[in-house]
Write an enzyme that holds these catalytic residues in place. Structure first.
Site, PDB file in Angstrom:
ATOM      1  N   LYS A  49      -2.276 -10.090  -1.481  1.00  0.00           N
ATOM      2  CA  LYS A  49      -1.199 -10.559  -2.348  1.00  0.00           C
ATOM      3  C   LYS A  49       0.122 -10.799  -1.624  1.00  0.00           C
ATOM      4  O   LYS A  49       0.990 -11.473  -2.128  1.00  0.00           O
ATOM      5  CB  LYS A  49      -1.005  -9.605  -3.526  1.00  0.00           C
ATOM      6  N   LYS A  58      -8.585 -11.779   4.690  1.00  0.00           N
ATOM      7  CA  LYS A  58      -8.709 -11.178   3.362  1.00  0.00           C
ATOM      8  C   LYS A  58      -7.752 -11.865   2.386  1.00  0.00           C
ATOM      9  O   LYS A  58      -6.666 -12.273   2.779  1.00  0.00           O
ATOM     10  CB  LYS A  58      -8.319  -9.698   3.506  1.00  0.00           C
ATOM     11  N   LYS A  67      -0.309  -5.119  11.212  1.00  0.00           N
ATOM     12  CA  LYS A  67       1.016  -5.388  10.641  1.00  0.00           C
ATOM     13  C   LYS A  67       2.133  -5.153  11.653  1.00  0.00           C
ATOM     14  O   LYS A  67       3.140  -5.843  11.632  1.00  0.00           O
ATOM     15  CB  LYS A  67       1.245  -4.525   9.403  1.00  0.00           C
TER      16      LYS A  67
HETATM   17  N1  AQP Z   1      -9.301  -9.278  -0.786  1.00  0.00           N
HETATM   18  C1  AQP Z   1      -9.672  -8.131  -1.345  1.00  0.00           C
HETATM   19  N2  AQP Z   1     -10.956  -7.914  -1.659  1.00  0.00           N
HETATM   20  C2  AQP Z   1     -11.351  -6.754  -2.242  1.00  0.00           C
HETATM   21  N3  AQP Z   1     -10.499  -5.755  -2.542  1.00  0.00           N
HETATM   22  C3  AQP Z   1      -9.196  -5.926  -2.230  1.00  0.00           C
HETATM   23  N4  AQP Z   1      -8.121  -5.150  -2.388  1.00  0.00           N
HETATM   24  C4  AQP Z   1      -7.034  -5.790  -1.905  1.00  0.00           C
HETATM   25  N5  AQP Z   1      -7.374  -7.001  -1.434  1.00  0.00           N
HETATM   26  C5  AQP Z   1      -8.721  -7.108  -1.620  1.00  0.00           C
HETATM   27  C6  AQP Z   1      -8.146  -3.832  -3.005  1.00  0.00           C
HETATM   28  O1  AQP Z   1      -7.147  -3.795  -4.015  1.00  0.00           O
HETATM   29  C7  AQP Z   1      -6.597  -2.483  -4.105  1.00  0.00           C
HETATM   30  C8  AQP Z   1      -5.084  -2.555  -4.009  1.00  0.00           C
HETATM   31  O2  AQP Z   1      -4.761  -2.909  -2.688  1.00  0.00           O
HETATM   32  P1  AQP Z   1      -3.367  -3.262  -2.070  1.00  0.00           P
HETATM   33  O3  AQP Z   1      -2.281  -3.077  -3.052  1.00  0.00           O
HETATM   34  O4  AQP Z   1      -3.295  -2.575  -0.774  1.00  0.00           O
HETATM   35  O5  AQP Z   1      -3.639  -4.807  -1.908  1.00  0.00           O
HETATM   36  P2  AQP Z   1      -3.348  -6.086  -1.061  1.00  0.00           P
HETATM   37  O6  AQP Z   1      -3.510  -7.205  -2.049  1.00  0.00           O
HETATM   38  O7  AQP Z   1      -4.183  -6.072   0.123  1.00  0.00           O
HETATM   39  O8  AQP Z   1      -1.809  -5.992  -0.724  1.00  0.00           O
HETATM   40  P3  AQP Z   1      -1.038  -6.527   0.516  1.00  0.00           P
HETATM   41  O9  AQP Z   1       0.384  -6.144   0.360  1.00  0.00           O
HETATM   42  O10 AQP Z   1      -1.348  -7.976   0.763  1.00  0.00           O
HETATM   43  O11 AQP Z   1      -1.668  -5.618   1.546  1.00  0.00           O
HETATM   44  P4  AQP Z   1      -2.131  -5.656   2.989  1.00  0.00           P
HETATM   45  O12 AQP Z   1      -1.336  -6.717   3.675  1.00  0.00           O
HETATM   46  O13 AQP Z   1      -1.762  -4.262   3.358  1.00  0.00           O
HETATM   47  O14 AQP Z   1      -3.588  -5.858   2.997  1.00  0.00           O
HETATM   48  C9  AQP Z   1      -7.215  -1.685  -2.942  1.00  0.00           C
HETATM   49  O15 AQP Z   1      -8.287  -0.914  -3.442  1.00  0.00           O
HETATM   50  C10 AQP Z   1      -7.727  -2.747  -2.012  1.00  0.00           C
HETATM   51  O16 AQP Z   1      -8.833  -2.306  -1.256  1.00  0.00           O
END
Ligand code: AQP
Length: 333
Positions: A200, A197, A112
């Site tokens: 969101k 990945k 990031k």
């Molecule tokens: N793609 C995924 N597959 C499996 N598990 C996932 N998690 C997130 N993406 C996947 C899990 O969801 C929980 C909440 O995570 P988060 O709020 O950190 O999720 P995010 O969707 O990854 O959010 P961002 O803002 O897009 O985050 P970054 O860019 O930091 O990755 C966690 O248990 C996570 O493992």
């Protein structure tokens, strides 16, 4: 009794990755077998460029979706992180235990911060320090288990290191937690880019299934998923990541058939995509129905969050006070 803590950032609309990697397990098993706390970790959403009104909206929206997904406030504790001051209080102590080097090694920080530098956005200091806040989220409840997707495993490992170091230096204070990832779909990939990945906060949503997407849109996104060259359906994450991703999703949504075994029942990508779309839609349909009812009553969601914060505070306060005393701070009279 086992204590479970996990959180989710209000950085965007919840995705199928969040659901399969974390939330479905919180709902189906975790909340029933342990003292389970789940938090909308809003302070973590401030580590990157953000719109204050959007974070506020997404915080309540995320809580509403978690309830729609099946979190039951009668058996678990759901709250917003910033409503419980103990997280920020403890975070500073853990920054005093962590080293600059170990925080800079975090993959999410490296990725990031590189992105922020590329766009000229500037890297917020909190992007470096937030794993200490995440450790505080977990350690404040003397958590035993942290159910998360694969991407969060490194942060939980750091949390373990900080807990052990704190306990060794200042006396037994924290429980050393462990990460628990699902057997299947611990890392759901973007349907348009199987090297990324499904996250969101990503800008392009074409490969992302949002939990509140129209069901027709869900079907279209899955039917347009990028598959791999070749025609036979095999589960091979290295050589056929797009197909492996669909098999994982189908397996996780269809009740647990092993994705490797599932592959044998398909001889075309088209049929696999159709069944995957059907399975995902069957998971999302009832969730969306419950969401519509809950979203119409935000006061009830706020009531749940208030009660959750009160309980979380009562659990975290003595643990954080004990950490303050152990590290050498004079108690307030
Ligand atoms: N793609 C995924 N597959 C499996 N598990 C996932 N998690 C997130 N993406 C996947 C899990 O969801 C929980 C909440 O995570 P988060 O709020 O950190 O999720 P995010 O969707 O990854 O959010 P961002 O803002 O897009 O985050 P970054 O860019 O930091 O990755 C966690 O248990 C996570 O493992």
């Amino acid at each position: 009794m086992t204590t479970i803590f996990s959180g989710i950032k209000p950085t965007g609309h919840l995705t199928l990755g969040n659901y399969l990697g974390a939330v479905s397990r919180w709902v189906s098993t975790d909340q029933h077998r342990a003292d389970a706390l789940f938090s909308v970790v809003d302070l973590h959403a401030l580590t990157v460029e953000h719109d204050p009104a959007r974070v506020r909206r997404l915080s309540r929206g995320t809580a509403t979706l978690l309830l729609a997904a099946g979190l039951d406030p009668d058996v678990c504790t759901l709250f917003v992180q910033s409503h419980v001051d103990e997280h920020a209080r403890l975070s500073y102590l853990l920054e005093c235990v962590a080293t600059d080097g170990e925080l800079r090694r975090m993959i999410q920080y490296r990725e990031k911060s590189a992105r922020a530098r590329e766009t000229g956005e500037g890297v917020r200091f909190s992007l470096l320090s937030y794993p200490a806040l995440m450790a505080a989220d977990i350690l404040a409840y003397r958590t035993d288990e942290v159910p998360v997707g694969e991407d969060q495993r490194q942060h939980v490992e750091l949390t373990r290191d900080l807990a052990v170091r704190f306990n060794q230096r200042y006396g037994q204070t924290f429980t050393v937690p462990r990460a628990v990832a699902p057997r299947v779909a611990a890392r759901v990939m973007d349907l348009q880019d199987s090297t990324a990945k499904m996250g969101k906060s990503h800008a392009d949503g074409a490969g992302i299934i949002y939990l509140l997407d129209e069901l027709d849109t869900v079907r279209k996104k899955i039917m347009r998923a990028v598959t791999d060259s070749g025609r036979d359906v095999v589960h091979d994450r290295a050589a056929r990541p797009g197909v492996a991703n669909l098999l994982d999703i189908l397996s996780a949504c269809g009740g647990g058939d092993d994705p490797v075994a599932l592959a044998a029942s398909y001889d075309s990508y088209g049929a696999l995509k159709r069944d995957t779309a059907d399975a995902v839609i069957e998971v999302l349909r009832p969730l969306q129905k419950r969401h519509a009812a809950l979203a119409a009553d935000p006061a009830e969601v706020d009531r749940v969050l208030r009660a959750g914060a009160e309980r979380a505070r009562s659990l975290a306060r003595p643990v954080v006070d004990a950490a303050y005393a152990a590290i050498g701070l004079l108690p307030a009279a």
